[in-house]
Design a protein around this motif. Structure first.
Motif, mmCIF file in Angstrom:
data_model
loop_
_atom_site.group_PDB
_atom_site.id
_atom_site.type_symbol
_atom_site.label_atom_id
_atom_site.label_comp_id
_atom_site.label_asym_id
_atom_site.label_seq_id
_atom_site.Cartn_x
_atom_site.Cartn_y
_atom_site.Cartn_z
ATOM 1 N N ALA A 159 0.830 -1.201 0.000
ATOM 2 C CA ALA A 159 0.000 0.000 0.000
ATOM 3 C C ALA A 159 0.868 1.256 0.000
ATOM 4 O O ALA A 159 0.574 2.232 -0.719
ATOM 5 N N LYS A 160 1.936 1.227 0.781
ATOM 6 C CA LYS A 160 2.834 2.384 0.849
ATOM 7 C C LYS A 160 3.485 2.657 -0.504
ATOM 8 O O LYS A 160 3.580 3.811 -0.951
ATOM 9 N N GLN A 161 3.928 1.585 -1.175
ATOM 10 C CA GLN A 161 4.522 1.745 -2.502
ATOM 11 C C GLN A 161 3.516 2.306 -3.493
ATOM 12 O O GLN A 161 3.844 3.155 -4.320
ATOM 13 N N GLY A 162 2.282 1.804 -3.406
ATOM 14 C CA GLY A 162 1.250 2.272 -4.319
ATOM 15 C C GLY A 162 0.979 3.753 -4.166
ATOM 16 O O GLY A 162 0.801 4.483 -5.154
ATOM 17 N N GLY A 183 0.293 1.117 -11.818
ATOM 18 C CA GLY A 183 0.998 0.393 -10.761
ATOM 19 C C GLY A 183 0.551 0.807 -9.380
ATOM 20 O O GLY A 183 0.394 -0.033 -8.484
ATOM 21 N N GLY A 184 0.323 2.102 -9.172
ATOM 22 C CA GLY A 184 -0.112 2.577 -7.870
ATOM 23 C C GLY A 184 -1.429 1.968 -7.441
ATOM 24 O O GLY A 184 -1.566 1.484 -6.302
ATOM 25 N N ALA A 185 -2.410 1.979 -8.340
ATOM 26 C CA ALA A 185 -3.712 1.384 -8.028
ATOM 27 C C ALA A 185 -3.572 -0.109 -7.779
ATOM 28 O O ALA A 185 -4.203 -0.674 -6.869
ATOM 29 N N GLY A 186 -2.712 -0.769 -8.571
ATOM 30 C CA GLY A 186 -2.511 -2.203 -8.422
ATOM 31 C C GLY A 186 -1.872 -2.571 -7.099
ATOM 32 O O GLY A 186 -2.298 -3.523 -6.434
ATOM 33 N N TYR A 187 -0.874 -1.808 -6.688
ATOM 34 C CA TYR A 187 -0.197 -2.094 -5.423
ATOM 35 C C TYR A 187 -1.140 -1.926 -4.230
ATOM 36 O O TYR A 187 -1.110 -2.722 -3.283
ATOM 37 N N VAL A 188 -1.960 -0.898 -4.247
ATOM 38 C CA VAL A 188 -2.900 -0.697 -3.142
ATOM 39 C C VAL A 188 -3.896 -1.849 -3.072
ATOM 40 O O VAL A 188 -4.182 -2.381 -1.993
ATOM 41 N N ALA A 189 -4.414 -2.270 -4.227
ATOM 42 C CA ALA A 189 -5.355 -3.395 -4.257
ATOM 43 C C ALA A 189 -4.697 -4.672 -3.763
ATOM 44 O O ALA A 189 -5.294 -5.441 -3.002
ATOM 45 N N ARG A 190 -3.454 -4.897 -4.174
ATOM 46 C CA ARG A 190 -2.767 -6.106 -3.730
ATOM 47 C C ARG A 190 -2.463 -6.024 -2.237
ATOM 48 O O ARG A 190 -2.418 -7.046 -1.552
#
Length: 268
Positions: A159-162, A183-190
């Protein structure tokens, strides 16, 4: 002539391609077929198996997911990305190892679907099998619980990376301009998915929940069915993460397997 480092790089890029296929299918199924999503991770691999050349694609994913898992084990154990040995760095490296274990389980599930056409002999997925094996040995529950904590840490880091976009440090400047937002949206979802998986492992390991409590990637998403907008946003985010992984298959900067660290320049 291709040297060993180039062969390794191609394997890692195949891993990102395999991850892209997995997350694109996961997001697509979640958005279009909640009933199939209720089957968890098995539903994703069944969908892949049923498309043209699905079995061949599954075998490609076996190799790719296994290669990606080995890459994540290496980045976690040998600190190829120079996260450091302080508490923050070790937390990030623990997250990489947790990711490696998760992708090993996915590779094993893909192998079972590729090996048994029709998938009649698959049930529960590789993650539950690995958890059951751990719980059957002395201190296995502790190991499972610690793995859960690693996933919880990884969820926070994802989430922090996203939000911060720090993942772009490992992406070539030649990547498409929309890579940061996809990528930001994807990282938060993951991060949301990892949170669910991590908590399930903590319950199974420390709270005597049993291996049946362990949630796989698909199970974690399926557990959000009925949560309205949250389920939809996570599904869209995972689909975008698949697209992001597809970009990484070409534009991810792959570190060398030696203490010198990151390559000084992107090599296409």
């Amino acid at each position: 002539m291709v040297d060993k480092s180039e062969k390794l790089e191609w394997l890692v890029r195949l891993g990102y391609l395999s991850r892209a296929i997995l997350y694109i299918m996961l997001g697509y199924i979640a958005l279009t077929s909640a009933g199939q999503m209720a089957e968890g991770t098995d539903g994703i691999f069944k969908a892949i198996e049923n498309i043209p050349a699905g079995t061949a694609l599954l075998w490609l994913m076996v190799v790719g997911l296994a290669a990606y898992a080995l890459f994540r084990f290496a980045t976690g154990i040998f600190d190829l990305e120079h996260k450091g040995s302080d508490s923050k760095g070790m937390a990030k490296r623990a997250g990489h190892i947790g990711s490696a274990i998760g992708h090993t389980a996915l590779a094993w599930t893909a192998y079972k679907f590729a090996s048994y056409e029709g998938s009649a002999e698959t049930s529960g997925g590789g993650a539950q099998e690995m958890a059951a094996g751990l719980l059957s040995i002395s201190l296995g529950g502790v190991v499972l619980g610690l793995l859960g904590i690693a996933f919880l840490v990884a969820a926070f880091m994802q989430a922090k990376q996203g939000i911060s976009g720090s993942f772009m440090h490992y992406v070539s400047p030649r990547a498409p301009s929309f890579t940061r937002w996809v990528g930001g949206a994807g990282y938060v979802a993951r991060g949301v998915v990892y949170l669910i998986i991590g908590w399930s492992l903590v319950k199974a390991g420390f709270l005597s929940g049993g291996s049946g409590q362990v949630k796989t990637l698909g199970d974690a998403v399926a557990s959000l069915i009925g949560q309205g907008m949250l389920f939809t946003l996570v599904a869209i985010g995972l689909l975008l993460f698949g697209i992001f992984s597809l970009i990484l298959a070409q534009y991810r900067i792959i570190p060398d397997l030696d203490p010198s660290g990151m390559k000084p320049a992107f090599r296409s």
